[in-house]
Scaffold this motif. Sequence first.
Motif, PDB file in Angstrom:
ATOM      1  N   PHE A 269      -0.227  -8.784   1.025  1.00 42.92           N
ATOM      2  CA  PHE A 269       1.062  -9.283   0.511  1.00 42.92           C
ATOM      3  C   PHE A 269       2.159  -9.130   1.558  1.00 42.92           C
ATOM      4  CE2 PHE A 269      -1.594  -8.022  -3.039  1.00 42.92           C
ATOM      5  CZ  PHE A 269      -1.626  -9.190  -3.795  1.00 42.92           C
ATOM      6  N   ASP A 270       1.793  -9.483   2.816  1.00 40.47           N
ATOM      7  CA  ASP A 270       2.734  -9.529   3.945  1.00 40.47           C
ATOM      8  C   ASP A 270       3.256  -8.172   4.407  1.00 40.47           C
ATOM      9  OD1 ASP A 270       2.536 -12.316   3.916  1.00 40.47           O
ATOM     10  OD2 ASP A 270       4.117 -12.460   2.380  1.00 40.47           O
ATOM     11  N   MET A 271       2.613  -7.116   4.026  1.00 46.60           N
ATOM     12  CA  MET A 271       3.077  -5.817   4.546  1.00 46.60           C
ATOM     13  C   MET A 271       1.908  -4.829   4.657  1.00 46.60           C
ATOM     14  SD  MET A 271       5.123  -4.184   1.355  1.00 46.60           S
ATOM     15  CE  MET A 271       5.601  -5.530   0.317  1.00 46.60           C
ATOM     16  N   PRO A 272       2.037  -3.846   5.577  1.00 45.71           N
ATOM     17  CA  PRO A 272       0.994  -2.813   5.651  1.00 45.71           C
ATOM     18  C   PRO A 272       0.903  -2.102   4.298  1.00 45.71           C
ATOM     19  CG  PRO A 272       2.533  -2.624   7.490  1.00 45.71           C
ATOM     20  CD  PRO A 272       3.131  -3.618   6.533  1.00 45.71           C
ATOM     21  N   ILE A 273      -0.309  -1.818   3.868  1.00 47.25           N
ATOM     22  CA  ILE A 273      -0.462  -1.283   2.505  1.00 47.25           C
ATOM     23  C   ILE A 273       0.139   0.125   2.342  1.00 47.25           C
ATOM     24  CG2 ILE A 273      -2.435  -2.761   1.905  1.00 47.25           C
ATOM     25  CD1 ILE A 273      -4.272  -0.351   2.399  1.00 47.25           C
ATOM     26  N   ILE A 274       0.455   0.789   3.462  1.00 44.28           N
ATOM     27  CA  ILE A 274       1.134   2.101   3.367  1.00 44.28           C
ATOM     28  C   ILE A 274       2.486   1.948   2.662  1.00 44.28           C
ATOM     29  CG2 ILE A 274       2.242   1.931   5.669  1.00 44.28           C
ATOM     30  CD1 ILE A 274       0.910   5.191   4.309  1.00 44.28           C
ATOM     31  N   ASN A 275       3.041   0.705   2.681  1.00 48.90           N
ATOM     32  CA  ASN A 275       4.352   0.482   2.053  1.00 48.90           C
ATOM     33  C   ASN A 275       4.298   0.526   0.527  1.00 48.90           C
ATOM     34  OD1 ASN A 275       5.335   0.211   4.559  1.00 48.90           O
ATOM     35  ND2 ASN A 275       5.719  -1.980   4.495  1.00 48.90           N
ATOM     36  N   PHE A 276       3.092   0.411  -0.043  1.00 49.28           N
ATOM     37  CA  PHE A 276       3.016   0.474  -1.501  1.00 49.28           C
ATOM     38  C   PHE A 276       3.160   1.939  -1.932  1.00 49.28           C
ATOM     39  CE2 PHE A 276       0.271  -3.323  -0.613  1.00 49.28           C
ATOM     40  CZ  PHE A 276       1.206  -4.254  -1.038  1.00 49.28           C
ATOM     41  N   GLN A 277       4.061   2.133  -2.866  1.00 51.71           N
ATOM     42  CA  GLN A 277       4.348   3.521  -3.236  1.00 51.71           C
ATOM     43  C   GLN A 277       3.111   4.224  -3.820  1.00 51.71           C
ATOM     44  OE1 GLN A 277       7.220   4.434  -6.383  1.00 51.71           O
ATOM     45  NE2 GLN A 277       8.285   5.707  -4.890  1.00 51.71           N
ATOM     46  N   VAL A 278       2.277   3.455  -4.516  1.00 53.01           N
ATOM     47  CA  VAL A 278       1.097   4.086  -5.104  1.00 53.01           C
ATOM     48  C   VAL A 278       0.183   4.651  -4.011  1.00 53.01           C
ATOM     49  CG1 VAL A 278      -0.275   1.946  -5.267  1.00 53.01           C
ATOM     50  CG2 VAL A 278      -0.716   3.825  -6.851  1.00 53.01           C
ATOM     51  N   VAL A 279       0.109   3.940  -2.884  1.00 54.19           N
ATOM     52  CA  VAL A 279      -0.710   4.421  -1.760  1.00 54.19           C
ATOM     53  C   VAL A 279      -0.087   5.693  -1.182  1.00 54.19           C
ATOM     54  CG1 VAL A 279      -1.517   3.848   0.574  1.00 54.19           C
ATOM     55  CG2 VAL A 279      -1.692   2.147  -1.254  1.00 54.19           C
ATOM     56  N   GLN A 280       1.222   5.677  -1.056  1.00 48.10           N
ATOM     57  CA  GLN A 280       1.915   6.885  -0.553  1.00 48.10           C
ATOM     58  C   GLN A 280       1.649   8.075  -1.490  1.00 48.10           C
ATOM     59  OE1 GLN A 280       6.064   5.823  -0.231  1.00 48.10           O
ATOM     60  NE2 GLN A 280       5.642   4.152   1.200  1.00 48.10           N
ATOM     61  N   HIS A 281       1.673   7.793  -2.775  1.00 44.74           N
ATOM     62  CA  HIS A 281       1.437   8.889  -3.739  1.00 44.74           C
ATOM     63  C   HIS A 281       0.011   9.429  -3.633  1.00 44.74           C
ATOM     64  CE1 HIS A 281       4.949   8.000  -6.750  1.00 44.74           C
ATOM     65  NE2 HIS A 281       5.356   8.180  -5.503  1.00 44.74           N
ATOM     66  N   TYR A 282      -0.946   8.524  -3.480  1.00 46.82           N
ATOM     67  CA  TYR A 282      -2.336   8.978  -3.299  1.00 46.82           C
ATOM     68  C   TYR A 282      -2.416   9.951  -2.118  1.00 46.82           C
ATOM     69  CZ  TYR A 282      -4.524   5.337  -6.311  1.00 46.82           C
ATOM     70  OH  TYR A 282      -4.933   4.567  -7.341  1.00 46.82           O
ATOM     71  N   ILE A 283      -1.815   9.527  -1.016  1.00 46.87           N
ATOM     72  CA  ILE A 283      -1.907  10.336   0.204  1.00 46.87           C
ATOM     73  C   ILE A 283      -1.147  11.658   0.030  1.00 46.87           C
ATOM     74  CG2 ILE A 283      -1.246  10.429   2.655  1.00 46.87           C
ATOM     75  CD1 ILE A 283      -1.778   7.350   2.724  1.00 46.87           C
ATOM     76  N   ALA A 284       0.054  11.562  -0.529  1.00 41.85           N
ATOM     77  CA  ALA A 284       0.869  12.777  -0.703  1.00 41.85           C
ATOM     78  C   ALA A 284       0.163  13.784  -1.614  1.00 41.85           C
ATOM     79  CB  ALA A 284       2.230  12.402  -1.284  1.00 41.85           C
ATOM     80  N   SER A 285      -0.477  13.271  -2.651  1.00 40.09           N
ATOM     81  CA  SER A 285      -1.127  14.165  -3.606  1.00 40.09           C
ATOM     82  C   SER A 285      -2.277  14.926  -2.932  1.00 40.09           C
ATOM     83  CB  SER A 285      -1.606  13.328  -4.793  1.00 40.09           C
ATOM     84  OG  SER A 285      -2.682  13.947  -5.409  1.00 40.09           O
TER      85      SER A 285
END
Length: 380
Positions: A269-285
Amino acid sequence: MFPQLDEIHTLVRKTAREFVEKRVEPNARRIDQGWYPKELLREMGELGLLAPHAPPEYGGPGLDFRSMVIVVEELAKASPALATVTEVQGSMIVYDLIHYASGELKEKWLEPAIRGEKIIAFALSEPCCGSDAFSLETTAERVGGSWVINGTKLWITSGLYADAFLVAARTGSPKEKHKTVTLFLVERGRCVETAPVAVMGVRGTGTAEVKFNNCEVGDEAIVGGLNGAFKVVLEDLNNGRTCVGAIGLGIAQGAIKEAESYTKRRVAFDMPIINFQVVQHYIASIKAQIEAVRGVVYTAAYFRDKNSELFPLYAQIAKYLGSRLAVDATRTAMQIMGGFGYSTDSKVEMLYRDAKATEIYEGANEIVLNTLFKLAEKYG
Ligand SMILES: Cc1cc2nc3c(=O)[nH]c(=O)nc-3n(C[C@H](O)[C@H](O)[C@H](O)COP(=O)(O)OP(=O)(O)OC[C@H]3O[C@@H](n4cnc5c(N)ncnc54)[C@H](O)[C@@H]3O)c2cc1C
């Protein structure tokens, strides 16, 4: 960053990391495809990484158990299989030889084991019994002045390639369960038959079925005294479970690093998937859990170094939480990486398979929780 660790541990980590980058990462896939890393074990022995806690009088570096745990954690980031073989050799076998072996055994096996020139497998589990290990059926019978060992062991790490086996065998009435089990060091010879056991993960560890057919040994082969296996095995399992916690920690870090780097490259969707907050939350958790488990694993190792009575409790906590983390982190990492994570080309796919073993070996987590419950009741 962790009060349980000091400068020496930073140095150990640096040495281990350099070895992992240079020698383990390039070989991790080969190990996963079934290559037993004997030459890496020898190199680790030369660097003092195989049993960092072994005292200088036996040719060891004279460090501590925290160093052992740090080495295992670093190895597991790249190859949980190599970490597994290492923890058995270092935290269980070398430990037993130092504390419980006869002078004769020490003379013959200890230095070569520390240096990785000789690999010794830990042979407790049997087809009949894993969780209920002290119902084992392997026997050692007194014949003249010798002991004659017969029986079959299963799931034995390094079993295919080991130079010797630390074998738990029945030396009295089976009714007396753990009170009549003795450990013997049995050298590989004609009386030992090994066969590979195919496994889902930690491949390349030489997992084997091992048969002992009339293997004859003398009294000097006894480790921990006649009928003394129970105490030694409990100590081994506490050491081993702490190391499995460290393996889980390493697996989680290896998986999340791989996934995070992928999310910065992969565009949707035109952006690196790290920009999706759900992905950030997965990683942060997962990162939050890694920091929490680090505290527990280093505390367990610290208690081991200080001979604290709290060590057994923390060993169970380290094993339970570290293995759970490994499974959660690899599943999350694979989800973040989508189809590529599921491909057999991805490192996360290997780590996912390896992670599951940590919930089973060195005691299934249900058994670990049984022990944890009792110890937690005792210590409040
Ligand atoms: C990759 C790998 C490497 C291994 N390496 C070694 C090695 O080097 N040396 C060695 O001796 N062994 C080794 N093992 C064996 C390992 O320690 C056993 O698999 C483990 O202890 C479980 O025993 P089991 O497989 O016989 O399962 P079982 O004892 O049959 O148990 C099966 C399941 O039943 C449940 N269960 C059993 N008893 C209880 C209970 N009291 N309370 C609650 N739930 C229970 C648990 O869910 C358990 O997972 C290895 C295993 C694997 C998979």
